[in-house]
Scaffold this active site. Structure first.
Site, PDB file in Angstrom:
ATOM      1  N   SER A 126       0.834  -1.201   0.000  1.00 58.78           N
ATOM      2  CA  SER A 126       0.000   0.000   0.000  1.00 58.78           C
ATOM      3  C   SER A 126       0.869   1.251   0.000  1.00 58.78           C
ATOM      4  CB  SER A 126      -0.846  -0.026   1.270  1.00 58.78           C
ATOM      5  OG  SER A 126      -1.462   1.210   1.484  1.00 58.78           O
ATOM      6  N   TYR A 150      -1.373  -0.606  10.902  1.00 58.27           N
ATOM      7  CA  TYR A 150      -1.717  -1.270   9.629  1.00 58.27           C
ATOM      8  C   TYR A 150      -0.581  -1.074   8.626  1.00 58.27           C
ATOM      9  CZ  TYR A 150      -3.513  -1.643   4.891  1.00 58.27           C
ATOM     10  OH  TYR A 150      -3.637  -1.939   3.551  1.00 58.27           O
ATOM     11  N   LYS A 154       2.268  -3.695   6.680  1.00 61.09           N
ATOM     12  CA  LYS A 154       2.562  -3.786   5.241  1.00 61.09           C
ATOM     13  C   LYS A 154       4.077  -3.698   5.011  1.00 61.09           C
ATOM     14  CE  LYS A 154      -1.410  -4.507   3.586  1.00 61.09           C
ATOM     15  NZ  LYS A 154      -1.768  -5.702   2.870  1.00 61.09           N
TER      16      LYS A 154
HETATM   17  P1  NAD Z   1     -11.008  -6.801   1.868  1.00 58.44           P
HETATM   18  O1  NAD Z   1     -11.162  -6.741   3.345  1.00 58.44           O
HETATM   19  O2  NAD Z   1     -12.222  -6.589   1.040  1.00 58.44           O
HETATM   20  O3  NAD Z   1     -10.353  -8.187   1.438  1.00 58.44           O
HETATM   21  C1  NAD Z   1      -9.448  -8.886   2.262  1.00 58.44           C
HETATM   22  C2  NAD Z   1      -9.911 -10.334   2.320  1.00 58.44           C
HETATM   23  O4  NAD Z   1      -9.023 -11.082   3.144  1.00 58.44           O
HETATM   24  C3  NAD Z   1     -11.313 -10.493   2.932  1.00 58.44           C
HETATM   25  O5  NAD Z   1     -12.107 -11.281   2.062  1.00 58.44           O
HETATM   26  C4  NAD Z   1     -11.057 -11.214   4.249  1.00 58.44           C
HETATM   27  O6  NAD Z   1     -12.139 -12.054   4.598  1.00 58.44           O
HETATM   28  C5  NAD Z   1      -9.760 -11.961   3.952  1.00 58.44           C
HETATM   29  N1  NAD Z   1      -8.942 -12.286   5.140  1.00 58.44           N
HETATM   30  C6  NAD Z   1      -8.459 -11.432   6.084  1.00 58.44           C
HETATM   31  N2  NAD Z   1      -7.748 -12.108   6.992  1.00 58.44           N
HETATM   32  C7  NAD Z   1      -7.751 -13.416   6.606  1.00 58.44           C
HETATM   33  C8  NAD Z   1      -7.183 -14.603   7.132  1.00 58.44           C
HETATM   34  N3  NAD Z   1      -6.497 -14.608   8.287  1.00 58.44           N
HETATM   35  N4  NAD Z   1      -7.364 -15.766   6.468  1.00 58.44           N
HETATM   36  C9  NAD Z   1      -8.079 -15.801   5.321  1.00 58.44           C
HETATM   37  N5  NAD Z   1      -8.657 -14.701   4.775  1.00 58.44           N
HETATM   38  C10 NAD Z   1      -8.494 -13.533   5.428  1.00 58.44           C
HETATM   39  O7  NAD Z   1      -9.873  -5.765   1.471  1.00 58.44           O
HETATM   40  P2  NAD Z   1      -9.424  -5.214   0.047  1.00 58.44           P
HETATM   41  O8  NAD Z   1      -9.777  -3.790  -0.009  1.00 58.44           O
HETATM   42  O9  NAD Z   1      -9.878  -6.133  -0.996  1.00 58.44           O
HETATM   43  O10 NAD Z   1      -7.852  -5.293   0.218  1.00 58.44           O
HETATM   44  C11 NAD Z   1      -7.102  -6.379  -0.281  1.00 58.44           C
HETATM   45  C12 NAD Z   1      -5.646  -6.178   0.083  1.00 58.44           C
HETATM   46  O11 NAD Z   1      -5.200  -4.948  -0.471  1.00 58.44           O
HETATM   47  C13 NAD Z   1      -5.360  -6.086   1.571  1.00 58.44           C
HETATM   48  O12 NAD Z   1      -4.128  -6.712   1.824  1.00 58.44           O
HETATM   49  C14 NAD Z   1      -5.247  -4.600   1.804  1.00 58.44           C
HETATM   50  O13 NAD Z   1      -4.438  -4.319   2.921  1.00 58.44           O
HETATM   51  C15 NAD Z   1      -4.594  -4.140   0.524  1.00 58.44           C
HETATM   52  N6  NAD Z   1      -4.844  -2.730   0.188  1.00 58.44           N
HETATM   53  C16 NAD Z   1      -6.128  -2.274   0.152  1.00 58.44           C
HETATM   54  C17 NAD Z   1      -6.356  -0.932  -0.154  1.00 58.44           C
HETATM   55  C18 NAD Z   1      -7.761  -0.380  -0.162  1.00 58.44           C
HETATM   56  O14 NAD Z   1      -7.929   0.840  -0.039  1.00 58.44           O
HETATM   57  N7  NAD Z   1      -8.799  -1.188  -0.313  1.00 58.44           N
HETATM   58  C19 NAD Z   1      -5.275  -0.080  -0.430  1.00 58.44           C
HETATM   59  C20 NAD Z   1      -3.984  -0.599  -0.392  1.00 58.44           C
HETATM   60  C21 NAD Z   1      -3.775  -1.942  -0.072  1.00 58.44           C
HETATM   61  C1  WQD Z   2      -9.077   9.912   0.952  1.00 53.09           C
HETATM   62  C2  WQD Z   2      -9.195  11.415   1.172  1.00 53.09           C
HETATM   63  C3  WQD Z   2      -9.312  12.010   3.493  1.00 53.09           C
HETATM   64  C4  WQD Z   2     -13.191  10.072   4.210  1.00 53.09           C
HETATM   65  C5  WQD Z   2      -6.521   4.925   3.084  1.00 53.09           C
HETATM   66  C6  WQD Z   2      -5.495   4.193   3.900  1.00 53.09           C
HETATM   67  C7  WQD Z   2      -4.436   3.640   2.989  1.00 53.09           C
HETATM   68  C8  WQD Z   2      -5.038   2.791   1.867  1.00 53.09           C
HETATM   69  C9  WQD Z   2      -6.130   3.527   1.164  1.00 53.09           C
HETATM   70  C10 WQD Z   2      -5.047   0.503   2.537  1.00 53.09           C
HETATM   71  C11 WQD Z   2      -8.339  11.933   2.325  1.00 53.09           C
HETATM   72  C12 WQD Z   2     -10.600  12.355   2.796  1.00 53.09           C
HETATM   73  C13 WQD Z   2     -12.027  10.546   3.650  1.00 53.09           C
HETATM   74  C14 WQD Z   2     -14.188  10.992   4.612  1.00 53.09           C
HETATM   75  C15 WQD Z   2     -12.789  12.783   3.830  1.00 53.09           C
HETATM   76  N1  WQD Z   2      -5.647   1.585   2.395  1.00 53.09           N
HETATM   77  N2  WQD Z   2     -11.838  11.886   3.461  1.00 53.09           N
HETATM   78  N3  WQD Z   2     -13.946  12.322   4.404  1.00 53.09           N
HETATM   79  O1  WQD Z   2      -6.608   7.992   3.794  1.00 53.09           O
HETATM   80  O2  WQD Z   2      -5.794   8.248   1.416  1.00 53.09           O
HETATM   81  O3  WQD Z   2      -5.898   6.021   2.418  1.00 53.09           O
HETATM   82  O4  WQD Z   2      -7.078   4.028   2.108  1.00 53.09           O
HETATM   83  O5  WQD Z   2      -3.884   0.260   2.345  1.00 53.09           O
HETATM   84  O6  WQD Z   2      -3.623   2.877   3.809  1.00 53.09           O
HETATM   85  O7  WQD Z   2      -4.906   5.096   4.816  1.00 53.09           O
HETATM   86  O8  WQD Z   2      -7.996   7.138   1.844  1.00 53.09           O
HETATM   87  O9  WQD Z   2     -10.378   7.161   1.275  1.00 53.09           O
HETATM   88  O10 WQD Z   2      -9.721   7.330   3.710  1.00 53.09           O
HETATM   89  O11 WQD Z   2      -9.292   9.245   2.198  1.00 53.09           O
HETATM   90  O12 WQD Z   2     -12.638  14.011   3.672  1.00 53.09           O
HETATM   91  O13 WQD Z   2     -15.256  10.630   5.143  1.00 53.09           O
HETATM   92  O14 WQD Z   2     -10.551  11.701   1.551  1.00 53.09           O
HETATM   93  O15 WQD Z   2      -8.976  13.005   4.431  1.00 53.09           O
HETATM   94  O16 WQD Z   2      -7.906  13.212   1.953  1.00 53.09           O
HETATM   95  P1  WQD Z   2      -6.522   7.465   2.433  1.00 53.09           P
HETATM   96  P2  WQD Z   2      -9.418   7.647   2.284  1.00 53.09           P
END
Ligand code: NAD
Ligand code: WQD
Length: 334
Positions: A126, A150, A154
């Site tokens: 991430s 978190y 990562k």
């Molecule tokens: P999500 O929560 O929708 O998907 C994660 C999945 O992992 C879920 O289906 C959950 O049930 C499963 N899971 C969690 N722990 C588990 C375990 N111990 N055993 C088996 N399954 C397990 O999240 P997402 O948004 O699809 O994110 C997927 C990946 O991408 C994650 O690693 C997340 O950290 C990373 N990521 C997400 C974002 C975002 O904003 N969505 C941004 C950057 C990175």
């Molecule tokens: C986006 C922008 C907020 C909600 C997060 C995690 C990051 C990654 C992606 C997993 C920012 C603003 C948000 C609201 C707002 N996840 N905001 N009102 O913070 O960039 O990243 O998700 O890896 O680790 O930190 O994403 O969607 O929360 O926010 O004004 O109700 O929207 O301040 O500027 P962020 P976000």
């Protein structure tokens, strides 16, 4: 035909990635404990593609669960490792839950991969690993410094994978996602949070009348309109980046996965209003603790080395989010 194990394949990004893999004739095995997802997403991916997924309700915290999957599923070439807990706020309140699930889960997975001689892994990292980036856009050589547990998990998992790559000749691709958003254009799968932590799902629920208003977290950043700027990436583009990654595995590679273009919170709200033709009331509140003003990706490297770049623009991302929201007001729970 390639065979890929997708951990977390029932989740938001994982389900879209499964769809792209199936469309490219990859055989897909999913391991997910459904702690933040529903089996319905898997059924819908099967419906869209007309292909089957081998699904296992299994927990990465239980080595015996992983062993069972790998015993039954021979010839897995590559693992795409999405499974993790991802709520930043919860990770601050419950750090051990995050270190335990994300780190121990990954170690259990790596042990099982070594046992079964699986040599390729693509990992969901991430942009959060960059913390408070000094300059934007950030490239992959920028200093890291996560600001919450978190993000720490990562970065630690990146390190563990890098060490295993050196010691065991494991091929590792670390994909640092920026801000995933949007949904598949069928409207059948999408992000399904009960309480959204991220901006776009929140705006979506306000437009649908589920929540009264969006709280804009600060309008005093050094950005053109004062609200926070992020690099939003369509989840289908992101899913396609994983397919590009599995085709070209090598020793450790790190890639940003973003568009290079930033949009502010106020721009996102305006675009959502325009496309959904719904009112999106908002109020400007204080900054959210730990937020940075602007974070965008330098995404040249992945284009040069994997030939991937984002194809979908902001309007498409919002149209797809709105279609998913409108057709599934209760997400997969309906
Ligand atoms: P999500 O929560 O929708 O998907 C994660 C999945 O992992 C879920 O289906 C959950 O049930 C499963 N899971 C969690 N722990 C588990 C375990 N111990 N055993 C088996 N399954 C397990 O999240 P997402 O948004 O699809 O994110 C997927 C990946 O991408 C994650 O690693 C997340 O950290 C990373 N990521 C997400 C974002 C975002 O904003 N969505 C941004 C950057 C990175
Ligand atoms: C986006 C922008 C907020 C909600 C997060 C995690 C990051 C990654 C992606 C997993 C920012 C603003 C948000 C609201 C707002 N996840 N905001 N009102 O913070 O960039 O990243 O998700 O890896 O680790 O930190 O994403 O969607 O929360 O926010 O004004 O109700 O929207 O301040 O500027 P962020 P976000």
């Amino acid at each position: 035909m390639k065979k890929v194990l997708v951990t977390g394949g029932a989740g938001y990004i994982g389900s879209h990635a499964c769809l792209v893999l199936l469309e490219n004739n990859v055989e897909v095995v999913v391991l997910d404990n459904l702690c933040n997802s529903s089996l319905e997403s898997i059924k819908r991916v099967e419906k869209i593609t007309g292909k089957n997924i081998s699904f296992y309700n299994a927990d990465l915290m239980k080595p015996e669960d992983i062993e069972e999957v790998l015993q039954k599923e021979k010839n897995i070439e590559t693992v795409i490792h999405f499974a993790a807990l991802k709520a930043v706020g919860e990770s601050v309140a419950e750090p051990l839950k995050y270190y335990e699930n994300n780190i121990s889960g990954t170690i259990n997975l790596l042990n099982a991969m070594e046992q079964h001689k699986i040599q390729n892994i693509v990992f969901s990292s991430s942009a959060t690993v960059y913390g408070n980036a000094k300059t934007v856009p950030v490239d992959e050589t920028a200093p890291t410094g996560p600001t919450n547990p978190y993000g720490q998990t990562k970065l630690m998992m990146e390190q563990i994978l890098t060490d295993c790559s050196k010691a065991k000749n494991l091929n590792v691709t670390l994909l640092r996602y920026f801000n995933p958003a949007g949904a598949h254009n069928s409207g059948l799968i999408g992000e399904d949070p009960e309480y959204p932590n991220n901006l776009l799902p929140f705006v979506q629920q306000v437009a649908a009348g589920i929540r009264p208003k969006v709280m804009v977290f600060g309008d005093d950043y050094e950005t053109p309109d004062g609200s926070g700027v992020r690099d939003y990436i369509h989840v289908m583009d992101l899913a396609e980046a994983h397919y590009a990654a599995i085709l070209k595995m090598s020793e450790v590679k790190i890639y940003n996965v973003g568009t290079g273009v930033g949009y502010s919170v106020l721009e996102m709200i305006e675009a959502f209003k325009r496309i959904s033709k719904q009112d999106v009331p908002y109020e400007v509140g204080p900054r959210r603790e730990g937020d940075v003003g602007i974070l965008t990706a330098e995404a040249k490297l992945i284009k040069e080395e994997l030939g991937w770049s984002a194809k979908r623009d902001l309007d498409e991302m919002i149209q797809d989010s709105w279609r998913w929201q409108s057709q599934n007001p209760k997400g997969f729970r309906a």
